[in-house]
Design a protein around this motif. Structure first.
Motif, PDB file in Angstrom:
ATOM      1  N   ALA A 159       0.828  -1.206   0.000  1.00  0.00           N
ATOM      2  CA  ALA A 159       0.000   0.000   0.000  1.00  0.00           C
ATOM      3  C   ALA A 159       0.864   1.258   0.000  1.00  0.00           C
ATOM      4  O   ALA A 159       0.541   2.247  -0.672  1.00  0.00           O
ATOM      5  N   ILE A 160       1.974   1.245   0.724  1.00  0.00           N
ATOM      6  CA  ILE A 160       2.875   2.401   0.744  1.00  0.00           C
ATOM      7  C   ILE A 160       3.482   2.628  -0.636  1.00  0.00           C
ATOM      8  O   ILE A 160       3.576   3.765  -1.122  1.00  0.00           O
ATOM      9  N   TYR A 166       4.031   6.409  -5.157  1.00  0.00           N
ATOM     10  CA  TYR A 166       3.733   6.611  -6.576  1.00  0.00           C
ATOM     11  C   TYR A 166       3.154   7.994  -6.878  1.00  0.00           C
ATOM     12  O   TYR A 166       3.618   8.670  -7.805  1.00  0.00           O
ATOM     13  N   PRO A 167       2.135   8.487  -6.121  1.00  0.00           N
ATOM     14  CA  PRO A 167       1.608   9.825  -6.439  1.00  0.00           C
ATOM     15  C   PRO A 167       2.616  10.954  -6.220  1.00  0.00           C
ATOM     16  O   PRO A 167       2.466  12.034  -6.799  1.00  0.00           O
ATOM     17  N   TRP A 186       8.457   3.156 -11.495  1.00  0.00           N
ATOM     18  CA  TRP A 186       7.895   2.755 -10.198  1.00  0.00           C
ATOM     19  C   TRP A 186       6.658   1.882 -10.374  1.00  0.00           C
ATOM     20  O   TRP A 186       6.388   1.012  -9.546  1.00  0.00           O
ATOM     21  N   ALA A 187       5.907   2.114 -11.458  1.00  0.00           N
ATOM     22  CA  ALA A 187       4.751   1.261 -11.732  1.00  0.00           C
ATOM     23  C   ALA A 187       5.189  -0.182 -11.940  1.00  0.00           C
ATOM     24  O   ALA A 187       4.469  -1.123 -11.580  1.00  0.00           O
TER      25      ALA A 187
END
Length: 446
Positions: A159-160, A166-167, A186-187
Motif C-alpha cells: 500500500a505504501i 507513486y503519487p 515505479w509502476a
C-alpha cells in the motif's frame, strides 16, 4: 398547502407541489429496497433491528433528504439516538452491545439520504458492499485471525508503494531527452509486488489450482514477472501437484501475453495484424496446446502432496528487493531504447522492438501498431516488429525458468519456449508471402 410549501422552500427544498411524482417514487422505492436488502441479512441473523427497521430507516432518510438538508440531519440524529437505545437495551438484557448493527443503521440512513437527493449507483454500491461485509462475517474473521504479522506487513508495504510513493513521483519524463520516466519505472515495481501478492493469496486460498489462474491473469499484465514468480515458488515447493500447476501457469502466462499482443495489434493496426497473424497464430497454438495437453514434469523423488502436515510452505507475499531490482532493469532498458531510436532512426526500429519486447512487449507492440496506423512505417514492418517484441518477451523468460531449481522442469520449459519462439520466426516469412498473395488478388483490401 401554501404554508406548507413555503415552509419547505425555507428549508432549502423544492415545493411539494412541484415534486415530480414518478421521480420521487423511484427515489423512495430505491431507498426502501436497499434498506430491505441489508435488513434481510440482519433478520436472518436474528438481530433486534431487522427487515422492517432497516426499511423504515432508509425510507425516512430519503424523505428527509427530499424535504431538505435540515430534515435529513434531523433523521440522521434520530437514527443515532435509536442506535444508542438499541445498545442500552442489549446491554441491559444480554450484557453486550450491537455495534455492528448500529453502524449498519447509520450507513442505511446515509444511503437513504443519498437516494432522496437523486443518487442511484453510489448508494446502491455502498449498500451492497455493506451487506457483503455483514454476510461474510465468518470468512473475514477467519481470514483476519489466520493473517500473520509478516503478511500484514507485506500488505502495508504494498500500500505504501502504490498509494504513498507513486503519487509523489513527478509526472512525465525528466532529464536530458526525456530519458527517465519515474512513474513508469515505479509502476513496474508496484506491478511486481502486486502480482507476487496476488499469487500468494491465490495459492493460500485455493492451493495449486489458484496458480494456473494467477499465471494466465498475470501473463495479461506482465509475463516475465509472472514466470519469475511462479518459477521461484516452484523451486521452494516439494509437492508434485503444485509444481505441475506452476509449470502449467508459466505456459499459460506466455499464452496470455501472446493473446494480449495480438488483440492490441488487431485494434490499433488491422493491416499489420493480418501480416503477423501466421506468427501469432502458431505461437498461440503452441503455447496453449503445451499448457493444456502437454505432460507436466515434476521431477524425480517428489511426493504427491506437500511435506509436513499437508500444507504448503509459503514464503512472504513478495520480495521488495526483487521488485526494486526489476524496476531498475526496466529503467536501464527504457533509456537504452530511447537513445538507440534517436541515433539510428527507422533503421533501429527492429532493435528497439527487440529491447522493448524484453522490457514490455505490450508497449512495444502498441508503439509498432501506432507507427503503422500513422503511416510512419509499413504494416509489414510493424508486424515484424510486433513479432520480434513478442519473441523477445518469450526469450527473456528463459533465464527465469531456472529459478525452479528443477532440472527436468527447466529443460521442459526451455524446450517449450524455444519451440514457441521458433514458430514465431518461421511465421514471419509465411505471413509476408501470404500478404503478397493478398495484395496480388485483393489489391484494395487494405
Amino acid at each position: 398547502m401554501t404554508v406548507a410549501a413555503s415552509g419547505v422552500n425555507a428549508a432549502g427544498a423544492d415545493s411539494i407541489d412541484k415534486w415530480p411524482y414518478l421521480d420521487m417514487l423511484a427515489r423512495f422505492a430505491l431507498a426502501l429496497a436497499l434498506g430491505l436488502l441489508i435488513g434481510l441479512e440482519r433478520e436472518r441473523r436474528k438481530k433486534e433491528a431487522g427487515l422492517r427497521t432497516f426499511g423504515f430507516i432508509a425510507l425516512l432518510g430519503s424523505v428527509g433528504a427530499a424535504l431538505g438538508d435540515p430534515y435529513a440531519y434531523i433523521i440522521l440524529a434520530f437514527t443515532a439516538l435509536l442506535t444508542v437505545f438499541l445498545n442500552l437495551q442489549e446491554f441491559h438484557l444480554h450484557k453486550g452491545t450491537e455495534l455492528t448493527t448500529s453502524a449498519a443503521m447509520l450507513v442505511t440512513c446515509v444511503v437513504g439520504i443519498l437516494c432522496g437527493k437523486g443518487h442511484t449507483l453510489t448508494p446502491a454500491a455502498i449498500m451492497v458492499s455493506a451487506t457483503a461485509l455483514l454476510a461474510w462475517k465468518d470468512r473475514l474473521q477467519g481470514f483476519s485471525i489466520g493473517l500473520t504479522e509478516n503478511e500484514l506487513r507485506s500488505a502495508l508495504l504494498l500500500a505504501i508503494l502504490a498509494i504513498v510513493i507513486y503519487p509523489a513521483l513527478p509526472v512525465g519524463t525528466i532529464g536530458p531527452w526525456g530519458l527517465i520516466e519515474p512513474r513508469a519505472a515505479w509502476a513496474t515495481v508496484i506491478l511486481i509486488a502486486g502480482i507476487g501478492f496476488v499469487n500468494y493469496v491465490l495459492w493460500k486460498m485455493y492451493g495449486a489450482r489458484g496458480v494456473t489462474i494467477a499465471g494466465f491473469l498475470g501473463g495479461l499484465v506482465n509475463s516475465s514477472v509472472t514466470v519469475s514468480e511462479l518459477a521461484a515458488r516452484m523451486g521452494k515447493s516439494r509437492s508434485r501437484h503444485e509444481i505441475g500447476a506452476a509449470y502449467q501457469g508459466i505456459l499459460l502466462a506466455t499464452c496470455a501475453m501472446l493473446a494480449r499482443n495480438t488483440v492490441i495489434l488487431i485494434l490499433l493496426a488491422p493491416g499489420a495484424a493480418a501480416s503477423a497473424c501466421v506468427s501469432f497464430g502458431l505461437m498461440l497454438l503452441a503455447s496453449a496446446g503445451w499448457a493444456l495437453f502437454g505432460r507436466k514434469p515434476a521431477g524425480p523423488n517428489l511426493p504427491d502432496e506437500s511435506h509436513g502436515d499437508g500444507r504448503t510452505s509459503l514464503a512472504l507475499p513478495f520480495s521488495l528487493w526483487a521488485a526494486l531490482k526489476f524496476g531498475f532493469i526496466f529503467l536501464v532498458l527504457h533509456i537504452a531504447g530511447i537513445v538507440t531510436q534517436r541515433f539510428l532512426g527507422d533503421v533501429g526500429f527492429y532493435l528497439v522492438s527487440l529491447i522493448g519486447g524484453a522490457v514490455s512487449s505490450a508497449s512495444a507492440v502498441a508503439a509498432a501498431a501506432s507507427l503503422a496506423s500513422n503511416g510512419s512505417i509499413l504494416p509489414g514492418v510493424a508486424a515484424t516488429g510486433a513479432v520480434i517484441a513478442s519473441i523477445a518477451s518469450v526469450a527473456i523468460n528463459l533465464p527465469f525458468v531456472f529459478r525452479a531449481k528443477n532440472r527436468q522442469v527447466s529443460i521442459s520449459l526451455s524446450i517449450a519456449m524455444g519451440v514457441i519462439a521458433l514458430l514465431g520466426i518461421v511465421g514471419v516469412p509465411l505471413g509476408v508471402a501470404g500478404m503478397s498473395l493478398i495484395d496480388v488478388y485483393f489489391p484494395d483490401l487494405y
